[in-house]
Design a protein around this motif. Sequence first.
Motif, PDB file in Angstrom:
ATOM      1  N   VAL A  42       0.734  -1.146  -0.014  1.00 47.27           N
ATOM      2  CA  VAL A  42       0.013  -0.087  -0.001  1.00 47.27           C
ATOM      3  C   VAL A  42       1.024   1.211  -0.055  1.00 47.27           C
ATOM      4  O   VAL A  42       1.819   1.292   0.865  1.00 47.27           O
ATOM      5  N   ILE A  43       0.632   2.212  -0.848  1.00 49.35           N
ATOM      6  CA  ILE A  43       1.469   3.255  -1.205  1.00 49.35           C
ATOM      7  C   ILE A  43       0.581   4.381  -0.494  1.00 49.35           C
ATOM      8  O   ILE A  43      -0.477   4.907  -0.863  1.00 49.35           O
ATOM      9  N   THR A  44       1.330   5.302   0.052  1.00 54.35           N
ATOM     10  CA  THR A  44       0.795   6.523   0.983  1.00 54.35           C
ATOM     11  C   THR A  44       1.289   7.895   0.367  1.00 54.35           C
ATOM     12  O   THR A  44       2.561   7.887  -0.180  1.00 54.35           O
ATOM     13  N   ASP A  45       0.453   8.808   0.415  1.00 49.54           N
ATOM     14  CA  ASP A  45       0.931  10.323   0.164  1.00 49.54           C
ATOM     15  C   ASP A  45       2.192  10.654   0.931  1.00 49.54           C
ATOM     16  O   ASP A  45       2.992  11.385   0.549  1.00 49.54           O
ATOM     17  N   ILE A  46       2.244  10.549   2.231  1.00 46.68           N
ATOM     18  CA  ILE A  46       3.393  10.899   3.091  1.00 46.68           C
ATOM     19  C   ILE A  46       3.621   9.749   4.287  1.00 46.68           C
ATOM     20  O   ILE A  46       2.770   8.790   3.972  1.00 46.68           O
ATOM     21  N   PRO A  47       4.698   9.536   4.601  1.00 46.01           N
ATOM     22  CA  PRO A  47       4.806   8.691   5.923  1.00 46.01           C
ATOM     23  C   PRO A  47       3.383   8.690   6.739  1.00 46.01           C
ATOM     24  O   PRO A  47       3.245   9.536   7.398  1.00 46.01           O
ATOM     25  N   ARG A  48       3.074   7.279   6.908  1.00 47.70           N
ATOM     26  CA  ARG A  48       1.716   7.478   7.757  1.00 47.70           C
ATOM     27  C   ARG A  48       1.968   6.098   8.744  1.00 47.70           C
ATOM     28  O   ARG A  48       1.672   5.119   8.563  1.00 47.70           O
ATOM     29  N   PRO A  49       2.560   6.203   9.826  1.00 40.21           N
ATOM     30  CA  PRO A  49       2.840   5.269  10.651  1.00 40.21           C
ATOM     31  C   PRO A  49       1.611   4.803  11.541  1.00 40.21           C
ATOM     32  O   PRO A  49       1.210   3.652  11.947  1.00 40.21           O
ATOM     33  N   PHE A  50       0.362   5.582  11.136  1.00 39.34           N
ATOM     34  CA  PHE A  50      -0.857   4.997  11.776  1.00 39.34           C
ATOM     35  C   PHE A  50      -1.699   4.281  10.474  1.00 39.34           C
ATOM     36  O   PHE A  50      -2.771   3.934  10.840  1.00 39.34           O
ATOM     37  N   LEU A  51      -1.111   3.861   9.585  1.00 36.62           N
ATOM     38  CA  LEU A  51      -1.785   3.231   8.212  1.00 36.62           C
ATOM     39  C   LEU A  51      -2.642   2.093   8.784  1.00 36.62           C
ATOM     40  O   LEU A  51      -3.944   1.996   8.719  1.00 36.62           O
ATOM     41  N   ILE A  52      -2.084   1.208   9.460  1.00 39.98           N
ATOM     42  CA  ILE A  52      -2.922  -0.333  10.084  1.00 39.98           C
ATOM     43  C   ILE A  52      -3.637  -0.087  11.113  1.00 39.98           C
ATOM     44  O   ILE A  52      -4.724  -0.871  11.014  1.00 39.98           O
ATOM     45  N   ASN A  53      -3.578   1.418  11.902  1.00 39.68           N
ATOM     46  CA  ASN A  53      -4.634   1.581  12.908  1.00 39.68           C
ATOM     47  C   ASN A  53      -6.084   1.837  12.283  1.00 39.68           C
ATOM     48  O   ASN A  53      -7.122   1.451  12.943  1.00 39.68           O
ATOM     49  N   MET A  54      -6.070   1.996  10.951  1.00 44.31           N
ATOM     50  CA  MET A  54      -7.405   2.314   9.986  1.00 44.31           C
ATOM     51  C   MET A  54      -8.173   1.086   9.359  1.00 44.31           C
ATOM     52  O   MET A  54      -9.085   1.260   8.787  1.00 44.31           O
ATOM     53  N   PHE A  55      -7.401   0.033   9.632  1.00 48.98           N
ATOM     54  CA  PHE A  55      -7.842  -0.941   8.458  1.00 48.98           C
ATOM     55  C   PHE A  55      -8.564  -2.143   9.584  1.00 48.98           C
ATOM     56  O   PHE A  55      -8.863  -3.103   8.886  1.00 48.98           O
ATOM     57  N   ASP A  56      -8.742  -1.989  10.660  1.00 45.19           N
ATOM     58  CA  ASP A  56      -9.553  -3.066  11.349  1.00 45.19           C
ATOM     59  C   ASP A  56     -11.127  -3.082  11.167  1.00 45.19           C
ATOM     60  O   ASP A  56     -11.576  -4.004  11.559  1.00 45.19           O
ATOM     61  N   ARG A  57     -11.550  -2.199  10.627  1.00 51.53           N
ATOM     62  CA  ARG A  57     -13.090  -2.150   9.924  1.00 51.53           C
ATOM     63  C   ARG A  57     -13.183  -2.358   8.615  1.00 51.53           C
ATOM     64  O   ARG A  57     -14.563  -2.139   8.064  1.00 51.53           O
ATOM     65  N   LEU A  58     -12.306  -2.388   7.672  1.00 51.42           N
ATOM     66  CA  LEU A  58     -12.524  -2.470   6.232  1.00 51.42           C
ATOM     67  C   LEU A  58     -12.838  -4.055   5.885  1.00 51.42           C
ATOM     68  O   LEU A  58     -11.584  -4.590   5.870  1.00 51.42           O
ATOM     69  N   PRO A  59     -13.731  -4.504   5.379  1.00 49.17           N
ATOM     70  CA  PRO A  59     -13.954  -5.672   4.973  1.00 49.17           C
ATOM     71  C   PRO A  59     -13.449  -5.844   3.638  1.00 49.17           C
ATOM     72  O   PRO A  59     -13.140  -5.096   2.760  1.00 49.17           O
ATOM     73  N   MET A  60     -12.995  -7.117   3.523  1.00 47.65           N
ATOM     74  CA  MET A  60     -12.015  -7.540   2.334  1.00 47.65           C
ATOM     75  C   MET A  60     -13.406  -8.178   1.317  1.00 47.65           C
ATOM     76  O   MET A  60     -13.981  -9.315   1.805  1.00 47.65           O
ATOM     77  N   LEU A  61     -13.392  -7.811   0.145  1.00 45.91           N
ATOM     78  CA  LEU A  61     -14.418  -8.127  -0.894  1.00 45.91           C
ATOM     79  C   LEU A  61     -13.765  -8.934  -1.999  1.00 45.91           C
ATOM     80  O   LEU A  61     -12.507  -8.733  -2.243  1.00 45.91           O
ATOM     81  N   SER A  62     -14.198  -9.813  -2.610  1.00 49.00           N
ATOM     82  CA  SER A  62     -13.940 -10.559  -3.609  1.00 49.00           C
ATOM     83  C   SER A  62     -13.858  -9.499  -4.946  1.00 49.00           C
ATOM     84  O   SER A  62     -15.203  -9.041  -5.263  1.00 49.00           O
ATOM     85  N   LYS A  63     -12.875  -9.468  -5.700  1.00 47.48           N
ATOM     86  CA  LYS A  63     -12.911  -8.543  -6.915  1.00 47.48           C
ATOM     87  C   LYS A  63     -13.866  -9.160  -7.907  1.00 47.48           C
ATOM     88  O   LYS A  63     -14.487  -8.356  -8.669  1.00 47.48           O
ATOM     89  N   SER A  64     -13.565 -10.310  -8.194  1.00 51.77           N
ATOM     90  CA  SER A  64     -14.250 -11.025  -9.447  1.00 51.77           C
ATOM     91  C   SER A  64     -15.850 -11.045  -9.163  1.00 51.77           C
ATOM     92  O   SER A  64     -16.527 -10.793  -9.707  1.00 51.77           O
ATOM     93  N   TRP A  65     -16.058 -11.207  -7.840  1.00 53.09           N
ATOM     94  CA  TRP A  65     -17.600 -11.466  -7.611  1.00 53.09           C
ATOM     95  C   TRP A  65     -18.160  -9.931  -7.724  1.00 53.09           C
ATOM     96  O   TRP A  65     -19.322  -9.569  -8.429  1.00 53.09           O
ATOM     97  N   ALA A  66     -17.542  -9.146  -7.132  1.00 55.41           N
ATOM     98  CA  ALA A  66     -17.974  -7.613  -7.290  1.00 55.41           C
ATOM     99  C   ALA A  66     -18.153  -7.162  -8.862  1.00 55.41           C
ATOM    100  O   ALA A  66     -18.912  -6.478  -9.400  1.00 55.41           O
TER     101      ALA A  66
END
Length: 512
Positions: free
Chosen positions: A124-148
Amino acid sequence: MLFTAASAGAAELRVAYKADPASLDSSANWDANTIRFVLNFYDPLLDYDGKDFIPVLAESWEQVEPTRWRFQLRKGVKFHDGRDFGAEDAMFSIMRATVPSSRAKSVVRGVTGVEKIDDHTFDVITDIPRPFLINMFDRLPMLSKSWAEENNALAPADVGKEQSNAALVEENGTGPFILERRDPGRQTTAVRNPDYWNAANVKSNIDRVTLVPISSDASRVAALLSGEVDLIVPAPMQDVARLEAGSDTTVWKGQEARGVFLGFDATSDNLGKDVSRGPNPFKDVRVRTAVYQAIDADAINRVVMRGNGSVANMIVPPGVIGYDPNRPRLPYDLAKARELLAEAGYPDGFKAPMECSNDRDIGDAATCEAVAAMLARAGIQIDLQSRPSTQFLSALLGGGASFYRFSWGNNGWAASNTMSDLAGCKPEGQRGFAISGYCNPELDELVKQINSESDVVVRDELTKKAWDILDAERLFVPLHYPPIFFASTKAVGDVEVNSDGSLRWAGVRKAD
C-alpha cells in the motif's frame, strides 16, 4: 415476530437489535450499526482488541519504506462462494474505499495506490509517511474482486443519490457466517460458515443466527423475558438493574470507545441552509460557547445515563492516540451562557432545529430531550427532530443539520483522524460528517504532520496545538463516553463485548 425454524439439532441464536443495519456494504453506509453487522460476514486484514493489533487476513505487515507498507496475506482462505482470497482482492477492497461514492474514505486516508508483489503479498502506497496506516484497517472488509465485477459492485453505491447494487443486499465474504436471507427492516438469517479458515479459534457454538429489529425498548425487553429472543442489543439502561437481578437473564457490560457530542453548522448563513428559517446563530462562536455552558453534562450522565457513562472532556475517548485526560471542559454556567447570548445579539434567545437519532446509540433520544430542556433555560427554543438512524444520517449527510447530537467511534484509534473527519477542509458539496463546514488550513497542516510523525513527544505537542485550535472554535460540545449493555437469557453462556460496541456472533456461545 416470526422466526424461521432452525434445523434439528442446530444451535440457533435469536437476536433483537434496536435498529436494522442499513445494508451489507459498510463502504456505502459507513455508520456504526452497519459496520458492526457487516463484520459478521466479512473479515478485515487485521483486528484491534483495545490494546494490540491482531492478524486476521493479513498474517503480517511492515513499513518497508516511509510511504510504503507491505502486507503478507494468509493462504488457503476462501470466500463463501468458494473463490480463493488473494492480493488482488485485498488491493481492490482498499482502493474501492477511496472512490468518490465511498463513505469509508477515512479508513484509507492518504492511500494513493497499491502494488502486487505476488498472489499473497502486496504493498500500500501513501502520500506521506503514515505510521498510523494499519490503525485504520480493522473495520475495512475484504471483498472478492471478481464477485464485485460480476455483480456490478465495483464501487459502493452512492446511497445519498439513492443508488443501489448487489453489495447492499448480498454478501460474499470470508467471515464466520454466511447470509441465508436478508429482508431489510424485518428479518435477517445467517448460518455458520462450515469452511471458515479460522474455525479452530472461534469459541461460538452457534449454527444459525436470526436477527430482527425491535426499535421499542419495552418490546425488545419483553421479547427477551418471554424467551422469544435469546439476546437483545442494546439492553435499555432503565432495565439493566432489573435484568441483572432476574434469575433468567444476564447483562453483559463494556465501555465503548466512542465520544458523544453536540455539533453545529458553523458556516452556513441560514438555519438548515433555508432562508425561511432565518439567519444561523451558530455562526457566532459566542453562541456556540453559550450552548456549551448551558449544558450540564454531569446531570445528563447522572440522570439520562444513570451514572453508567463517564462525562467527556473531549470528543475522543480515553485509549485513543491523542486523548488528553487533563484537557478541561468548559464549566456549566447558565448565567454566563445568557451573557454570551446577549453579547451575540440574542438577549431573548432564539429558535433552532436540532437533529437527533432515536435508535443509533444508547440514550440518544433521551439525551437530546435533556439538552433541549437545558437550552430552554438559556432562552434557546429547540425544535427537536428525533428520527431513526437511517433518516438521521441522511439528514446530516444531506447538509441540512444546523445543530445535532452525534457520536463518533474512533476508527484508526487516533485523534488526528477524528479531527480531519469532523473538522477538516472538504471540497464544496462533499462535507460528509464535517457538518460544521469549518476549514482551517493550519489545522489541516497540523493533522498532516501528526499523521506522519513517529516521534511520540513531537506528535503529542502537535496534537495539543491542533486541539487548542478546535477548542477555541467550540465546534463541538463533548457530553459523555457511553457504556455498552447487552442482555440475554440464561440460554446464552458467553458474549464477547468489544470496545467498538459490536456484537460479533462468533463471540457468542449458547450454554452447554
